[in-house]
Design a protein around this motif. Sequence first.
Motif, PDB file in Angstrom:
ATOM      1  N   ASN A   1       0.797  -1.234   0.000  1.00 39.35           N
ATOM      2  CA  ASN A   1       0.000   0.000   0.000  1.00 39.35           C
ATOM      3  C   ASN A   1       0.827   1.280   0.000  1.00 39.35           C
ATOM      4  N   TYR A   2       1.930   1.258  -0.732  1.00 39.09           N
ATOM      5  CA  TYR A   2       2.681   2.506  -0.952  1.00 39.09           C
ATOM      6  C   TYR A   2       3.326   2.456  -2.329  1.00 39.09           C
ATOM      7  N   GLN A   3       3.649   3.640  -2.851  1.00 39.71           N
ATOM      8  CA  GLN A   3       4.418   3.780  -4.078  1.00 39.71           C
ATOM      9  C   GLN A   3       5.334   4.973  -3.910  1.00 39.71           C
ATOM     10  N   TYR A   4       6.404   5.018  -4.677  1.00 42.85           N
ATOM     11  CA  TYR A   4       7.332   6.142  -4.616  1.00 42.85           C
ATOM     12  C   TYR A   4       6.906   7.228  -5.592  1.00 42.85           C
ATOM     13  N   ASP A   5       7.158   8.466  -5.199  1.00 40.39           N
ATOM     14  CA  ASP A   5       6.644   9.607  -5.960  1.00 40.39           C
ATOM     15  C   ASP A   5       7.056   9.574  -7.421  1.00 40.39           C
ATOM     16  N   ASP A   6       8.337   9.316  -7.688  1.00 40.78           N
ATOM     17  CA  ASP A   6       8.790   9.346  -9.073  1.00 40.78           C
ATOM     18  C   ASP A   6       8.316   8.127  -9.862  1.00 40.78           C
ATOM     19  N   LEU A   7       8.229   6.963  -9.229  1.00 42.71           N
ATOM     20  CA  LEU A   7       7.717   5.789  -9.930  1.00 42.71           C
ATOM     21  C   LEU A   7       6.241   5.959 -10.291  1.00 42.71           C
ATOM     22  N   MET A   8       5.486   6.604  -9.407  1.00 45.37           N
ATOM     23  CA  MET A   8       4.083   6.868  -9.722  1.00 45.37           C
ATOM     24  C   MET A   8       3.975   7.842 -10.896  1.00 45.37           C
ATOM     25  N   ALA A   9       4.785   8.895 -10.901  1.00 47.24           N
ATOM     26  CA  ALA A   9       4.741   9.862 -11.994  1.00 47.24           C
ATOM     27  C   ALA A   9       5.084   9.198 -13.328  1.00 47.24           C
ATOM     28  N   LEU A  10       6.095   8.345 -13.320  1.00 45.18           N
ATOM     29  CA  LEU A  10       6.472   7.635 -14.539  1.00 45.18           C
ATOM     30  C   LEU A  10       5.367   6.682 -14.986  1.00 45.18           C
ATOM     31  N   SER A  11       4.765   5.992 -14.035  1.00 39.23           N
ATOM     32  CA  SER A  11       3.694   5.046 -14.368  1.00 39.23           C
ATOM     33  C   SER A  11       2.530   5.757 -15.046  1.00 39.23           C
ATOM     34  N   GLN A  12       2.152   6.899 -14.503  1.00 42.86           N
ATOM     35  CA  GLN A  12       0.996   7.614 -15.036  1.00 42.86           C
ATOM     36  C   GLN A  12       1.247   8.194 -16.421  1.00 42.86           C
ATOM     37  N   LYS A  13       2.521   8.296 -16.817  1.00 43.45           N
ATOM     38  CA  LYS A  13       2.862   8.763 -18.157  1.00 43.45           C
ATOM     39  C   LYS A  13       3.072   7.604 -19.129  1.00 43.45           C
ATOM     40  N   ALA A  14       2.840   6.377 -18.640  1.00 40.06           N
ATOM     41  CA  ALA A  14       3.070   5.202 -19.481  1.00 40.06           C
ATOM     42  C   ALA A  14       1.869   4.268 -19.440  1.00 40.06           C
ATOM     43  N   LEU A  15       0.669   4.844 -19.563  1.00 45.04           N
ATOM     44  CA  LEU A  15      -0.546   4.041 -19.504  1.00 45.04           C
ATOM     45  C   LEU A  15      -1.065   3.736 -20.902  1.00 45.04           C
ATOM     46  N   ALA A  16      -1.529   2.519 -21.068  1.00 46.82           N
ATOM     47  CA  ALA A  16      -2.183   2.124 -22.316  1.00 46.82           C
ATOM     48  C   ALA A  16      -3.588   2.728 -22.356  1.00 46.82           C
ATOM     49  N   PRO A  17      -4.236   2.713 -23.520  1.00 46.28           N
ATOM     50  CA  PRO A  17      -5.588   3.291 -23.611  1.00 46.28           C
ATOM     51  C   PRO A  17      -6.590   2.715 -22.619  1.00 46.28           C
ATOM     52  N   ASP A  18      -6.399   1.448 -22.207  1.00 47.33           N
ATOM     53  CA  ASP A  18      -7.345   0.858 -21.259  1.00 47.33           C
ATOM     54  C   ASP A  18      -6.993   1.159 -19.802  1.00 47.33           C
ATOM     55  N   GLY A  19      -5.976   2.007 -19.583  1.00 42.45           N
ATOM     56  CA  GLY A  19      -5.609   2.402 -18.228  1.00 42.45           C
ATOM     57  C   GLY A  19      -4.626   1.482 -17.542  1.00 42.45           C
ATOM     58  N   THR A  20      -4.258   0.379 -18.219  1.00 42.35           N
ATOM     59  CA  THR A  20      -3.244  -0.500 -17.638  1.00 42.35           C
ATOM     60  C   THR A  20      -1.855   0.047 -17.954  1.00 42.35           C
ATOM     61  N   LEU A  21      -0.860  -0.455 -17.247  1.00 43.93           N
ATOM     62  CA  LEU A  21       0.507   0.016 -17.445  1.00 43.93           C
ATOM     63  C   LEU A  21       1.085  -0.567 -18.725  1.00 43.93           C
TER      64      LEU A  21
END
Length: 744
Positions: free
Chosen positions: A477-497
């Motif tokens: 139940n945690y994520q790191y700030d920069d990993l979350m930012a990178l993840s949100q910029k790498a989402l497929a159209p269906d919202g998956t990573l």
Amino acid sequence: MADGTFNITGLPRPADAVSKTKKIPYVTNLPLRYEISAFAGSKDKEVRKQWTLYVLALERFKSKPVDEKLSYFQVAGIHGYPETVWDNAPPPKSDPVGPQPPGGQPFGGYCNHNGINFPNWHRPYMLLFEQCIWDNMKDVIGHWKTKHGLPDSEAQAWYTAAEKWRLPYWDWARKQSYTQDFAYPEVLTQGTVRIYPPAALKDFYPPSGIYANPLWGFSNPELNEDGDPYPFGSMPKGKEEWNIKDDPVDHQKELPDPNHPNNDTDWIPWSQATGISRYGIFVNNERTGFRGLDGINNPWTANNFLSNVDLIAKSDPNKQIKHNPGNLADSVNRMFSPDYNSTWGQFASTKWKNEGHTNATGYMSLEYIHNNVHNLTGGSSFKTGVGHMSDVPVAAFDPIFWLHHCQIDRLLAIWQSLYWDLWFDQKEPPRNPGSKYPNVPDDTETDFLQPFHDKANGDPLTDVWTAKKARNWTDLNYQYDDLMALSQKALAPDGTLDEEKFTSDLEVYINATYPSTAKLVSAIREAPIDTPEGLVPDDAGEKSKAWKDYIINVVYDRYALNGRSYTIEFYLGGPENKLKTHFEPQNLVGHVYTFGGGVRSTESSCGNCKKQSDAGVLSCGQVPLTIELLHHTLDSIPDHPIDNFNEVEEYLKLHLQWRFVQSGGAQLDASKFPNTEISVLRGVGKPRQVKKSAAPEGAVQYSAMESLTLDTVSTAPTLPPIYSDYEVLPEITHNKPGGLAVSA
């Protein structure tokens, strides 16, 4: 079970958190672990609530009596002293041969250093600390309600802030904005901080919001009749079992001579300290005892040791390259480079496999870098000040420990994101039949990580965290700030990573965030100065962007001094003194810190260390040399310049030296370290560009993030370089103590 077991669960999972990935962990809306400087300096009102609660909760946590299981003292003490049982975990056993309870240690303590579960053991440890802070946050808010009349509606807003809070980390491999250099976070250089309590409580806090900084240090919460803290080794009556010992315990009460360059200092007085120190404990000039025992923090001394690379700038081509021992940014960059570490064990631990280490680069482990940071952060010489962070048994009493180890967990998460399948992927081969030592097999992912329990009132022997249970940090139940930012910029159209895009972006981010040797080589080639002749490998061609890369690989015995920490310091130069007892060091280029502590040969000491010591387990580390060699080539270092990069190997043969320095600062003879093997290798480094993505013809696109809150990426992004083709150069270390020799 006197009071059951404590359930380490991780903090509550938000209701809208949803897993959106196939393999690499990505969960929407998880609370973030922030970098401490961004966290402490945030202007966001909600983050300021979290910061305020963190400050107040940490201070409350630190004040709990030492005999409370969930006190700061006892939670920190899990890492070493006072070597007592915690949370009903298996007690230490005195019989190293007889049957052991699952996860039990035959000689006491819960240390998991120099083993491939090193990062995994510390993950539930951070989770425990995070949970304790959170519990104290709720108590702070409850106190506001019951004692100061905070309205329920406002209290609920603070409870919500607490639920979104997660433990901060200190990225010591990234420059701090207040110094534009590698340094302590600014908040660790100040005795006070600013907090933002509820307006309804303004009469109970300073109107300026200035509050004592709980990250500054830690003093014994047990106070004498005058209100002063007891020494950690002299707890009040009835609490003697919590006494902290000296290191080593069995020592001569002889003080070191602060003016003698080679005095064999015998002990560090942890029992006499009333507070933790950073570069703060010294020997009195009159040799009447030690000073700094009440907890002294010298952050600017620490910053002198932490300051790192300042690359050549086009705007100032004559600017000198500034570089400190270890080069943390380059080391982190190398650690993540493809195939630099080819197995989980190489990445995770300093443990050396006696049967052979076939990967020439696989000495740059997470644990090795971690060890050096402990030393750079705390201090291990009485000449510059000794600190608790440099010694395993007492390191966790320093609040900076938790920021450092949260960073270690973040680097672990980054590694897992890049190399998810490199996870306990190779078993250690059997010991050679002719070995005089018993076999110590590697840890497994199902070994119990005592004393961390995963059930309330569970079985203290079996309801225990394992690496397998802790593998996916987003499940905690945690994520790191920069990993979350990178993840949100790498989402497929269906919202998956989109995992391919995410890992590509992550590599770009690593290379932009942690300057490597490749960045320096590129800066030299682009600057209006002559590129050093001989930098390009002989068979690479004149236009090649590759470079000759030099590293020092070190195999060492962590337990050579009965487990006491020592440093192998490497220098490019230094004459012998007149008595020829040691050389006078010049031009320090790197070091290997063993990060030990406590007595390891008796049945009352750390079980893991005793087992490894008896079995002759060795450790390994690596010092990159190329940046320092370029420094000498370009800046004409006094007395020891390199005029041409083709001369590097002859130069190293003449000038590369090293010495062994015991914690406290005494230089020791190399004969005390017979298992040391030091080798110099030459390889090839090659830069990597991001591949063009599929795009309309004529358009050049890169898989790179646009911007992040902490760093930005070049418009022409690059990836961590590739290192290969290393060749051992035994003539450089031949006839030097501990050096690899030329074969007959």
